[in-house]
Design an enzyme around this catalytic site. Sequence first.
Site, PDB file in Angstrom:
ATOM      1  N   GLN A 243     -46.285  48.635  26.541  1.00 50.88           N
ATOM      2  CA  GLN A 243     -46.994  49.773  26.099  1.00 50.88           C
ATOM      3  C   GLN A 243     -48.639  49.587  26.141  1.00 50.88           C
ATOM      4  OE1 GLN A 243     -45.438  51.369  22.611  1.00 50.88           O
ATOM      5  NE2 GLN A 243     -46.908  53.221  22.405  1.00 50.88           N
TER       6      GLN A 243
ATOM      7  N   SER B  78     -43.273  42.964  25.396  1.00 49.82           N
ATOM      8  CA  SER B  78     -42.673  44.184  24.287  1.00 49.82           C
ATOM      9  C   SER B  78     -41.696  44.958  25.195  1.00 49.82           C
ATOM     10  CB  SER B  78     -43.688  44.695  23.566  1.00 49.82           C
ATOM     11  OG  SER B  78     -43.197  45.420  22.617  1.00 49.82           O
ATOM     12  N   LEU B  79     -42.326  46.282  25.232  1.00 48.09           N
ATOM     13  CA  LEU B  79     -41.191  47.082  26.103  1.00 48.09           C
ATOM     14  C   LEU B  79     -40.906  46.594  27.266  1.00 48.09           C
ATOM     15  CD1 LEU B  79     -40.508  50.160  26.883  1.00 48.09           C
ATOM     16  CD2 LEU B  79     -42.784  50.288  27.758  1.00 48.09           C
TER      17      LEU B  79
ATOM     18  N   ARG C 174     -36.145  53.706  21.552  1.00 49.22           N
ATOM     19  CA  ARG C 174     -36.955  52.740  20.887  1.00 49.22           C
ATOM     20  C   ARG C 174     -38.319  53.544  20.736  1.00 49.22           C
ATOM     21  NH1 ARG C 174     -40.841  48.850  22.846  1.00 49.22           N
ATOM     22  NH2 ARG C 174     -40.714  46.730  21.820  1.00 49.22           N
TER      23      ARG C 174
ATOM     24  N   HIS D 230     -44.508  45.562  15.725  1.00 45.92           N
ATOM     25  CA  HIS D 230     -44.275  44.119  15.608  1.00 45.92           C
ATOM     26  C   HIS D 230     -44.433  43.659  14.233  1.00 45.92           C
ATOM     27  CE1 HIS D 230     -43.112  44.244  19.820  1.00 45.92           C
ATOM     28  NE2 HIS D 230     -44.375  44.909  20.103  1.00 45.92           N
TER      29      HIS D 230
ATOM     30  N   GLN E  42     -37.302  41.756  17.892  1.00 43.49           N
ATOM     31  CA  GLN E  42     -38.645  41.973  18.535  1.00 43.49           C
ATOM     32  C   GLN E  42     -39.505  42.911  18.125  1.00 43.49           C
ATOM     33  OE1 GLN E  42     -39.569  44.616  21.624  1.00 43.49           O
ATOM     34  NE2 GLN E  42     -39.097  42.982  23.335  1.00 43.49           N
TER      35      GLN E  42
END
Length: 312
Positions: A12, A102-103, A127, A210, A259
């Site tokens: 992202q 991440s993503l 998500r 996060h 995560q």
Amino acid sequence: MSNPLVILCPGQGAQIVGMGKAWHDASPEARAVFQAADRQLGSRLGAPLSELCFSGPPERLNKTDVSQPAIFVASIACWKGLLAKWQFGEGEIPIAASAGLSLGEYSALVVAGAMSFEEGLELVTLRGRAMQDAAEASPGGMVALIGADEAQAVAVCDKAREGDVLVCANFNAPGQIVLSGHKVACDRAATVAAEMGFRATPLVVAGAFHSPLMQPAADRLSQALAKAAIRVPRAPVISNVTAQAHDSESSIRTRLVEQLTSPVRWSQSCQWLGANVKAEFHELAPGKTLAGLMRRIDKNVKVITHDEPDQA
């Protein structure tokens, strides 16, 4: 293309209006990915996903619930386009490892065959929605800290926390760490960081990603991951949580939930790849963010970017 490859997948923040359109227009294989995503998601995002990617508006594309599936689809469209361009089918391409920020870890898992595109799209859509909802439920923010190492970043958090949530969220590159937590704590962190001689820049984000404030999103994602069809990948996929390769299908489910509330150890992940994997490094669309970070992480690793199909 016979050399082993490391595939890096953006997260992202890489979104931009027009992303993926060059791949869509140039590659039938990439176009098929966007068409499949439009069919699967229907009107869930308020407009076809391809339309949001290609035309925006930016304020909608930048929302977490849209940007996450949009980046995922643009990355996989780029991947399918590259497979065709390099004349490889699924499972034939010599992947040495994959990793995503991440993503982007979901894109990396699809690239390595651990989950289908359709399964990945459902998970990242959930998500994104869950993270957007968690962000709206608890006002949070993020602050980029420049010039600090991990111990110094932890010290900033400890001085600025004052009973609120404030943690290290992203280890992007040496000297580039993002803090995350309650908005008031992030504001204090910017002041504390300046007093300690570091540069601190508040980020324009929906919430405290996060960090423990994402626990409601993690709980929702956990339920979906428990039912998801996940296989052992055919090549190592690096976990953001551990900066090591996933070792099992159950590890993938567990780490993807963790995560959301744990720091993204991207710098450490890339250091591990640079030290342990001898291969060509390629970054999928959209953007060139990961190539830029790699120049700060390991100057010996060159990353070939594929934001558009006419690039290497």
